[in-house]
Design a protein around this motif. Structure first.
Motif, PDB file in Angstrom:
ATOM      1  N   GLU A 123       0.768   0.292  11.216  1.00 39.22           N
ATOM      2  CA  GLU A 123       1.625   0.444   9.878  1.00 39.22           C
ATOM      3  C   GLU A 123       0.864  -0.491   8.828  1.00 39.22           C
ATOM      4  O   GLU A 123      -0.077  -1.644   9.229  1.00 39.22           O
ATOM      5  CB  GLU A 123       2.685  -0.588  10.304  1.00 39.22           C
ATOM      6  N   GLU A 128       6.792  -2.005   1.140  1.00 39.35           N
ATOM      7  CA  GLU A 128       7.130  -0.492   1.511  1.00 39.35           C
ATOM      8  C   GLU A 128       6.299  -0.150   2.754  1.00 39.35           C
ATOM      9  O   GLU A 128       4.928   0.320   2.287  1.00 39.35           O
ATOM     10  CB  GLU A 128       6.992   0.431   0.163  1.00 39.35           C
ATOM     11  N   ASP A 130       4.013   1.851   5.364  1.00 37.07           N
ATOM     12  CA  ASP A 130       3.693   3.224   5.353  1.00 37.07           C
ATOM     13  C   ASP A 130       2.883   3.199   6.827  1.00 37.07           C
ATOM     14  O   ASP A 130       2.519   2.277   7.327  1.00 37.07           O
ATOM     15  CB  ASP A 130       2.766   3.734   4.178  1.00 37.07           C
ATOM     16  N   TYR A 131       2.288   4.439   7.098  1.00 34.98           N
ATOM     17  CA  TYR A 131       1.692   4.448   8.363  1.00 34.98           C
ATOM     18  C   TYR A 131       0.311   5.415   8.243  1.00 34.98           C
ATOM     19  O   TYR A 131       0.362   6.281   7.484  1.00 34.98           O
ATOM     20  CB  TYR A 131       2.457   5.165   9.460  1.00 34.98           C
ATOM     21  N   SER A 156       6.100   6.700   4.883  1.00 40.32           N
ATOM     22  CA  SER A 156       7.098   5.764   4.657  1.00 40.32           C
ATOM     23  C   SER A 156       8.402   6.066   4.992  1.00 40.32           C
ATOM     24  O   SER A 156       9.261   5.066   4.847  1.00 40.32           O
ATOM     25  CB  SER A 156       7.141   5.429   3.202  1.00 40.32           C
ATOM     26  N   GLN A 157       8.896   7.260   5.569  1.00 40.39           N
ATOM     27  CA  GLN A 157      10.228   7.473   5.850  1.00 40.39           C
ATOM     28  C   GLN A 157      10.436   6.865   7.364  1.00 40.39           C
ATOM     29  O   GLN A 157      11.681   7.147   7.704  1.00 40.39           O
ATOM     30  CB  GLN A 157      10.500   8.882   5.694  1.00 40.39           C
TER      31      GLN A 157
END
Length: 411
Positions: A123, A128, A130-131, A156-157
């Motif tokens: 991560e 915000e 994200d990966y 990011s979802q």
């Protein structure tokens, strides 16, 4: 440099003395345990050790020849020797120490005779999140490694995303991952199983497919995904296998709490390389089996095109079921006698089922091990934990327990 030659000589000597001190101190106080053969040949138990937590003495590693305790290990080696999650990682760490440093999830690892690969998902970002993938590959022939990072598509979802299986073929890596999407207003979180295809030369994710999802087509039920683990995680497999579960709306909020109302929606077998997806509907995966998975009285693993189930029929008996994924039918069923207390630990290697359990002995129990040859359906070895005194006499180790606390290490 000549001024420091004495220091250079003394440092290894001091370290050696410290090591001898710890080992000697441990041998003066800790009892010696062995896995004592009760049935079959001791050779069957030669390649394994039992790592146990005993109420009085803490962690011990026991073989058919003897034992060593947590106190016998040097302080800086305890983490490597006793606390590894999986014995396969432990073995790789001894040989490829530099490459394996910090790699402790067997699900993120792949190895064959030529290379080792590890795909971690990290991560990044705080505001915000994200990966990103961190991919590392070690070439055993060249004794060289390389690594790179690649963005997770639409990372990011996700609320979180973790790898659960890694496979490789040539310059292509397949990473099966479990992901939970961020919950939208007036809707619950959706869990998905993704298959990411990574090109090792381009160092990028080429494809992202959703294998299965918990998103329900209606509002009257909840869907859950039960991952079925491979017999030999980290080794070559062409399938990923999942059990789809369904519980009715109005029941408890997760599959474990709602296990009495959970029913099977089928076994999903997905070929990672061809993309072929097969759903097996069979009465074998009935509510009894499904509930057993939730209460841990049923264990389920797969290898290639075979599913292996162990069902705890009673405190005295396990039922072993071998199921063909290719043919969609039961191949073999047979019982295994184990007078166990609570749940056992199971490993499968070289067509043998290893069962570590607490064997009931009167009002107490003792750690015990059974080895079952799968093709013949026969128990070829039974052993039990014994303590050896200074005169070499053996006595059975007993204690009050609701379930064995330990694991099997197979070299």
């Amino acid at each position: 440099m000549k001024r420091y030659w004495k220091t250079a000589v003394l440092i290894p000597f001091i370290i050696s003395c410290i090591g001898v001190y710890y080992i000697q101190a441990a041998s003066d106080h800790d009892p010696v345990y062995i896995l004592s053969t009760q049935k079959g040949s001791v050779e069957e138990a030669a390649p394994l050790s039992m790592e146990l937590y005993l109420p009085k003495y803490g962690r011990v590693s026991v073989t058919s020849e003897g034992s060593r305790s947590e106190n016998e290990l040097l302080p800086w080696t305890k983490d490597d020797e006793l606390y590894w999650f999986d014995s396969r990682l432990q073995s790789l760490s001894r040989v490829y120490r530099a490459f394996m440093r910090g790699k402790r999830d067997i699900r993120a690892l792949y190895q064959d005779e030529n290379r080792i690969a590890y795909a971690e998902i990290r991560e990044i970002g705080k505001v915000e999140p994200d990966y990103r993938f961190t991919v590392s590959v070690y070439d055993k022939q060249r004794e060289a490694s390389h690594s790179f990072e690649a963005a997770v598509p639409q990372g990011s979802q996700y609320e979180y995303i973790i790898p659960i299986q890694v496979q490789m073929d040539g310059k292509t890596m397949k990473v099966v991952s479990r992901a939970v999407k961020k919950a939208k207003l007036q809707s619950g979180a959706v869990e998905e199983i993704h298959l990411f295809t990574i090109d090792l030369e381009q160092k990028a994710v080429l494809d992202d497919q959703t294998i299965v999802t918990s998103a329900s087509p209606d509002q009257t039920s909840q869907l859950y995904i039960r991952e079925i683990t491979a017999v030999n995680p980290g080794e070559a497999e062409h399938n990923a296998v999942f059990l789809m579960l369904q519980s009715q709306e109005g029941q408890a909020g997760n599959a474990l709490e709602a296990s009495r109302s959970v029913v099977s929606q089928g076994l999903v077998v997905y070929n990672l390389w061809t993309g072929q997806k097969k759903v097996i509907q069979d009465e074998l995966f009935s509510s009894e089996i499904v509930n057993g998975l939730e209460y841990q009285t049923v264990q389920m693993k797969y290898a290639k095109d075979e599913l292996l189930l162990t069902v705890k029929q009673s405190p005295q008996e396990l039922k072993v079921i071998r199921y063909s994924l290719a043919e969609g039918k039961v191949k073999q069923t047979f019982p295994v006698n184990v007078a166990s207390v609570g749940d056992g630990k199971e490993e499968i290697r070289n067509n043998r089922l290893y069962i570590l359990y607490d064997k009931k002995t009167g009002a107490s129990s003792s750690p015990a091990l059974n080895i079952v040859e799968l093709d013949q359906g026969q128990t070829v070895y039974e052993g039990i934990l014994m303590e050896k005194d200074d005169q070499g006499m053996l006595k059975q180790v007993t204690y009050q327990s609701s379930s064995v606390n330990g694991r099997i290490n197979l070299e």
